[in-house]
Structures are given as C-alpha cells and as structure tokens.
Design a protein around this motif. Structure first.
Motif, short mmCIF file in Angstrom:
data_model
loop_
_atom_site.label_atom_id
_atom_site.label_comp_id
_atom_site.label_asym_id
_atom_site.label_seq_id
_atom_site.Cartn_x
_atom_site.Cartn_y
_atom_site.Cartn_z
N UNK A 92 -2.20 30.91 32.52
CA UNK A 92 -1.91 31.77 33.85
C UNK A 92 -0.84 30.69 34.56
N UNK A 93 -0.22 29.91 33.60
CA UNK A 93 0.75 28.94 34.59
C UNK A 93 1.94 28.90 33.26
N UNK A 94 3.14 28.74 33.54
CA UNK A 94 4.25 28.38 32.50
C UNK A 94 4.34 26.80 32.22
N UNK A 95 3.59 26.21 32.79
CA UNK A 95 3.66 24.82 32.61
C UNK A 95 3.36 24.26 31.20
N UNK A 96 4.09 23.60 30.38
CA UNK A 96 3.71 23.25 29.09
C UNK A 96 2.95 21.85 29.12
N UNK A 97 1.92 21.79 28.46
CA UNK A 97 1.04 20.56 28.30
C UNK A 97 1.31 19.65 27.32
N UNK A 141 10.75 30.70 32.66
CA UNK A 141 9.29 30.90 32.55
C UNK A 141 9.01 31.39 30.98
N UNK A 142 9.59 32.31 30.27
CA UNK A 142 9.21 32.74 29.11
C UNK A 142 9.55 31.69 28.17
N UNK A 143 10.46 30.80 28.30
CA UNK A 143 11.04 30.04 27.21
C UNK A 143 11.08 28.57 27.72
N UNK A 144 10.04 27.87 28.21
CA UNK A 144 10.13 26.46 28.54
C UNK A 144 10.46 25.60 27.40
N UNK A 145 10.90 24.44 27.83
CA UNK A 145 10.85 23.24 26.53
C UNK A 145 12.52 22.79 26.67
N UNK A 161 14.30 23.62 29.96
CA UNK A 161 13.91 24.47 30.83
C UNK A 161 12.69 24.06 31.28
N UNK A 162 11.99 24.50 32.31
CA UNK A 162 10.60 24.52 32.91
C UNK A 162 10.50 24.74 34.44
N UNK A 163 9.37 24.33 35.03
CA UNK A 163 9.05 24.92 36.18
C UNK A 163 8.80 23.77 37.23
#
Length: 479
Positions: A50-55, A245-249, A269-271
């Motif tokens: 439920x979050x766009x953040x990439x771990x 949001x859909x394609x971070x990194x 891209x990121x948030x």
C-alpha cells in the motif's frame, strides 16, 4: 575472574550477529512460464504494501537467480518484471531470521483487445471500442528496438511511412500523405503538442520521448480535428511516459556504434511522500552526421540547392562548412555551403505528481532540449546550431474531468541558418494552449458524451525570417 572473562569473549565471538537475527533474506529464481527456462536480467523490486516506496531491488544473474539481504521484517509486495513478459506480483510476510527461496514464473505477453487507449477519443477506452483505427506499442516492443530515435519503434505499425534522413532524423507521415518534412502528423507527449511552434515541424530529436521512459505509443490513423483542432487530418502519434508511482527506480542506458555514435539515457523516479512523486529524465547523444557525396546524383541535386557566395571571405561564412572552387567558370573562386558533420543533442526533464486518492492526479512537468544538426523544414534544409526548445505543463485528471495548460517555446540561437539561402533563422516562437474536457455516459440511450473547450495561441516571433512579409500579422489564435 580470568575464566569468566574468557567465557564472555568466546560468547561474543561465536554468537550470531544481531543483524542476522533481526533481519531476513530473500532468494529465488525467475523462469519462463512456457519453457521453464531461467530469465537473465529480470527486475525484482520489493515495496512496502500500500505504498510506492521501494525497499530494495535487484536483477537476476546469469542463472536467473536473485538475492536480497538484510531486509527488515514485515509485509512486502514483490514485483518481478522482464521485457516481453507480464509483470508478476506476490505479497510476502518476512520474519526475522527467515530466508525463503522462491520460484517466480513469468508468462509471455500477448496482444489483447482489453488494452486501454486514450488518443482516439481523448478518454480512456478499450482499443476494441475506439472509434478509429489505432495501433498500440507497449514498453517491451519499444525496448526491443535499439535505434538512435524512439520514434523508430512505430515503423512497422500499419499506415506509417517513415524515412531516415540522418543519424537521428526520421520523417514520419501517416495515411500516405507523403511530404518532404514531417509536419502533418499531430504528435503529442503526455497530452502536450510536441511540434516546434513556428516551423510547425516534428523534430523527434528534441522531444522528451526516451526509450527508458516511454510507457506506451498510440498511433491513430484517421482525421482528428474534431478532438485536436484544425489541421489534424493526417493522424495522431501520442507518446505516454511512465509515472513515478507505478514505475519507481533508476534506469541508465548507454549505446554506441559506428560514425562515432554515443548516447546515454537516464531516468530516476520515486516518491517524497505517499501521495507526492517525482521523476527526472535526461539524455545526451552525438555522432558524425551522414555526408553528401557530390558524385551521387540525389546528393548532388541537394548540394546544387545550397547557396554559392561570390566572395569566399564573406563574413557570413564564419563558422560554417563550405568548399571553395570556380563554380561558374569565370576564373574566380566562389564558396558553396556544405553539410555540417556534427550531430549532437541533449535534454533534461522533470515531473512532480500529486495523487489525491485513486481518481485524481495533478502533474507539473517541464524540460529543455538543445540540438545541433540538420533539420528538414517547410522553408528548406536547416543547419540547427544550439537550437533550444523548452516546455512547461500543468495537468489535472479527476474521473471524467481533464484540464491542462502548457507552454512550448523555442529559440533557434544565433547560428542556425538555411542552406539554400544562407540566411540566419531567428525564431523565438511561443505556443500557449489550454484545454478543458469532461466525458460522461448516458446509459439511458447507450451514448458516451465528451464536452470540452480548447484555446491555442501561437506567437511565432521570427523577425521576418520564416513568415517574411507576414511578420507582425502572424499571431494564430484557435478556439
């Protein structure tokens, strides 16, 4: 006392590290769903649920395997992507000290009539329902094309006529309306008109359509003036770029080839927060441009159109490429312009995007491009030298409501000129555009309605170098 100290030291030395006890590892293999062979270079991304953040993220190695280590315990969404395959998603619960080993199966993608398109009606609809003949190119098709220009990806689309006229130049027309330069097709990038305002020419080289960032290309064959304004009778080409949001990194692409060709593309891209995303893209390319051969008949015909100067020392020739010889056989040398041999471009772009729930998105983006190279235009072949192009766009989408305002601006610089006349091109054209649209359904009569208003104002500002005696009376307003 000594034995106690020795025992304590031994316990500290041989005890497992705290990080190994407090974190988890994740390993696995990615395979083809039809052949069961491993896939090399598949992208594995771990996000918070439920979050766009990439771990964390990685790519599969030569054995199709991946490994993520030192992960904080918790619930994650794992996404696995590979060009030509459907994205796989899996929710995981990782406990401290765990090290699960997974096998992820990816299925090859197939063309689907369920694809969503926008350009045919300026609203989302299934491609099967679109009231126009339309082709859709997905990222896997775009990335498979290793070319100097992203527009090359649409060459095989039905109804597309494309000619390569330089290292990075493509002249593209639709529906068979061939012409010397590609100004008739209506080209959009994320709903924004992408042509150079004053010259009314599609210079794909300076459009922010990079292979690493393009999500989808739609090619509409057929007139579109009812939706896009006067003159859009030769089809529409619409580039959609990836969102944060859909394609971070981060993605970096480097390519090269003969004629000293080198190119690089960058995307990050990121948030910043759960509802606020960003994207930064950029590219640079250079090459030795194709030469014209005076011994080749078509090339010779092109060269014959270039200006001949009576005086080889004419100050106007400073910094330009030319040859000196007696062209008119009068016993005196003249100078004739020749093609410059350097092609170079760069552009940078930025995007801020705010999401208010699932239905509302506000996007603010802008960028700047600069080109040195040969350009085909309606006033002849140009030598662009530091030709600059900038844009800004504010866009709102909320359910059936769409609104935007954008500005396109170009500056030909001080050294851009026409080969045929040798005259400098002075162009500081501006284009302002505002659009408001609302679409809704009338289920009682089985009808979809689209209502809207557009305003388009083009201010050439060419100091008479493009529109000649019409300068001063060249402001174009379309409503």
């Amino acid at each position: 006392m000594g034995l106690w100290m020795i025992g304590l030291l031994a316990a500290l030395l041989f005890a497992p590290p705290a990080s190994a006890q407090d974190t988890a590892d994740l390993t696995g293999t990615v395979v083809d769903g039809q052949t069961n062979t491993t896939l090399i270079g598949a992208n594995v991304t771990l996000r918070e649920v439920d979050s766009p953040r990439v771990v964390d993220g990685t790519a599969t190695n030569a054995d199709g395997a991946f490994r993520l280590t030192d992960l904080p315990p918790g619930r994650y969404l794992m996404e696995v992507r590979f060009v030509g395959y459907q994205t796989a998603e899996r929710t995981l619960m990782l406990e401290a000290g765990e090290s699960p080993d997974l096998t992820v199966t990816l299925q090859p993608t197939t063309a689907s009539l369920e694809q969503i398109v926008i350009s045919a009606s300026r609203r989302q609809e299934k491609v099967l329902d679109a009231p126009a003949s339309i082709s859709v190119l997905q990222p896997e098709e775009i990335l498979q094309e290793v070319n100097t220009s992203t527009v090359e990806a649409i060459r095989s689309a039905p109804g597309v006529d494309m000619a390569q006229t330089g290292i990075d130049r493509r002249e593209v027309v639709l529906r068979g309306f061939n012409e010397a330069f590609s100004g008739s097709a209506h080209v959009l990038t994320d709903y924004r008109e992408a042509a150079v305002p004053s010259l009314a020419v599609n210079v794909h080289s300076i459009m922010p359509n990079m292979a690493v960032d393009v999500e989808q290309i739609e090619v509409v064959r057929g007139p579109g003036s009812a939706l896009y304004g006067p003159g859009v009778d030769s089809g529409v080409i619409h580039y959609f770029t990836k969102g944060p949001f859909d394609d971070p990194g981060t993605t970096v692409s480097v390519s090269g080839g003969t004629r000293q060709y080198f190119a690089g593309q960058f995307r990050n891209a990121g948030t910043f927060a759960e509802n606020l995303g960003y994207k930064i893209t950029g590219q640079f390319a250079r090459a030795d441009e194709w030469e014209l051969d005076p011994g080749d008949a078509p090339d010779a015909a092109e060269i014959d159109r270039y200006r001949v100067y009576d005086d080889p020392d004419d100050p106007e020739l400073d910094g330009r490429s030319f040859v000196v010889q007696d062209f008119d056989n009068d016993g005196n040398d003249e100078a004739q312009l020749r093609r410059e041999d350097i092609y170079q471009k760069f552009n940078v772009n930025g995007l801020l995007q705010y999401r208010a729930g699932d239905a509302t998105t506000i996007s603010l983006n802008g960028g700047y491009s600069e080109l040195t190279g040969v350009v085909q235009s309606g006033i002849g072949t140009l030598q662009a030298d530091g030709f600059g192009y900038a844009y800004g766009q504010l866009r709102l989408q909320s359910g059936g409501l769409f609104a935007q305002v954008f500005l396109n601006a170009n500056d030909a610089g001080d050294k851009t000129y026409v080969y045929g006349s040798g005259n400098r091109i002075l162009d500081e054209g501006l284009q302002w555009n505002g659009q408001l649209q609302y679409d809704f359904d009338l289920p009682q009569i089985g009808t979809q309605m689209i209502a809207g208003a557009d305003a388009n104002i083009t201010i050439p500002r060419t100091q008479g170098r493009i529109l000649g005696r019409n300068e001063g009376d060249d402001r174009i307003e379309e409503y």
